[in-house]
Design a protein around this motif. Structure first.
Motif, PDB file in Angstrom:
ATOM      1  N   PHE A   1       0.941  -1.255   0.147  1.00 47.69           N
ATOM      2  CA  PHE A   1       0.058  -0.067  -0.095  1.00 47.69           C
ATOM      3  C   PHE A   1       0.776   1.297  -0.212  1.00 47.69           C
ATOM      4  CE2 PHE A   1      -3.415  -3.014   1.225  1.00 47.69           C
ATOM      5  CZ  PHE A   1      -4.413  -2.558   0.608  1.00 47.69           C
TER       6      PHE A   1
ATOM      7  N   CYS B   1       2.939   1.950  -2.103  1.00 50.05           N
ATOM      8  CA  CYS B   1       3.194   2.301  -3.697  1.00 50.05           C
ATOM      9  C   CYS B   1       2.028   3.181  -4.153  1.00 50.05           C
ATOM     10  CB  CYS B   1       3.347   0.972  -4.500  1.00 50.05           C
ATOM     11  SG  CYS B   1       4.669   0.086  -3.962  1.00 50.05           S
ATOM     12  N   ARG B   2       2.343   4.098  -5.256  1.00 43.27           N
ATOM     13  CA  ARG B   2       1.364   4.857  -5.828  1.00 43.27           C
ATOM     14  C   ARG B   2       0.159   4.171  -6.520  1.00 43.27           C
ATOM     15  NH1 ARG B   2       4.626   7.579 -10.902  1.00 43.27           N
ATOM     16  NH2 ARG B   2       4.056   5.975 -12.374  1.00 43.27           N
ATOM     17  N   LYS B   3      -0.884   4.851  -6.486  1.00 40.43           N
ATOM     18  CA  LYS B   3      -2.213   4.225  -7.091  1.00 40.43           C
ATOM     19  C   LYS B   3      -1.842   4.443  -8.511  1.00 40.43           C
ATOM     20  CE  LYS B   3      -5.126   5.623  -3.272  1.00 40.43           C
ATOM     21  NZ  LYS B   3      -6.301   6.632  -2.854  1.00 40.43           N
TER      22      LYS B   3
ATOM     23  N   ARG C   1      -1.850  -0.483  -8.250  1.00 44.25           N
ATOM     24  CA  ARG C   1      -0.926   0.508  -7.933  1.00 44.25           C
ATOM     25  C   ARG C   1       0.336   0.329  -8.886  1.00 44.25           C
ATOM     26  NH1 ARG C   1      -1.250   2.814  -2.397  1.00 44.25           N
ATOM     27  NH2 ARG C   1      -3.481   2.816  -1.782  1.00 44.25           N
ATOM     28  N   GLU C   2       1.121   0.960  -8.705  1.00 46.52           N
ATOM     29  CA  GLU C   2       2.420   0.781  -9.344  1.00 46.52           C
ATOM     30  C   GLU C   2       3.543   0.951  -8.604  1.00 46.52           C
ATOM     31  OE1 GLU C   2       1.401   2.929 -13.678  1.00 46.52           O
ATOM     32  OE2 GLU C   2       1.733   4.379 -12.086  1.00 46.52           O
TER      33      GLU C   2
ATOM     34  N   GLU D   1      -1.898  -5.574  -8.690  1.00 46.17           N
ATOM     35  CA  GLU D   1      -3.138  -5.404  -7.732  1.00 46.17           C
ATOM     36  C   GLU D   1      -3.044  -6.054  -6.302  1.00 46.17           C
ATOM     37  OE1 GLU D   1      -7.857  -5.782  -8.689  1.00 46.17           O
ATOM     38  OE2 GLU D   1      -6.529  -6.956  -9.987  1.00 46.17           O
TER      39      GLU D   1
END
Length: 102
Positions: free
Chosen positions: A50, A52-54, A65-66, A81
């Protein structure tokens, strides 16, 4: 601390092979360093997915996320995901200079 299990789709595995094949043609030591950088970055997903960036194309889903993977002058991006309480699925991997996920 409970860990997430990280798995790859067949498409993500193909992406990794494509990226490594490209580097292997150029320089074997660089390909080995890129592989190590990606493997090290993936370890973050086992504990803190969580963080990491959306993903911008995720239609607002907090679970798509990425992961940014720095390497040399640019790096890689892994689209993933968060599925269920303890599973992370890597959907695609691309070089940061590519236009989009393949």
């Amino acid at each position: 601390m409970s860990r997430f299990r990280v798995r790859f789709t067949s498409e993500a595995e193909e992406d990794l092979l494509r990226l490594f094949d490209f580097l292997l043609e150029q320089d074997i030591p660089t390909a080995e360093r890129a592989e190590a950088a990606i493997a090290k970055a993936i370890e973050v997903l086992e504990v803190f997915p969580f963080s990491c960036r959306k993903a911008s194309g995720g239609l607002g889903s907090p679970f798509l996320r990425e992961l940014i993977i720095p390497f040399a002058g640019s790096g890689y991006v892994a689209l993933f995901e968060i599925e269920g309480p303890r599973i992370v699925t890597i959907l695609a991997v691309r070089h940061q200079r590519e236009e989009d996920y393949h």
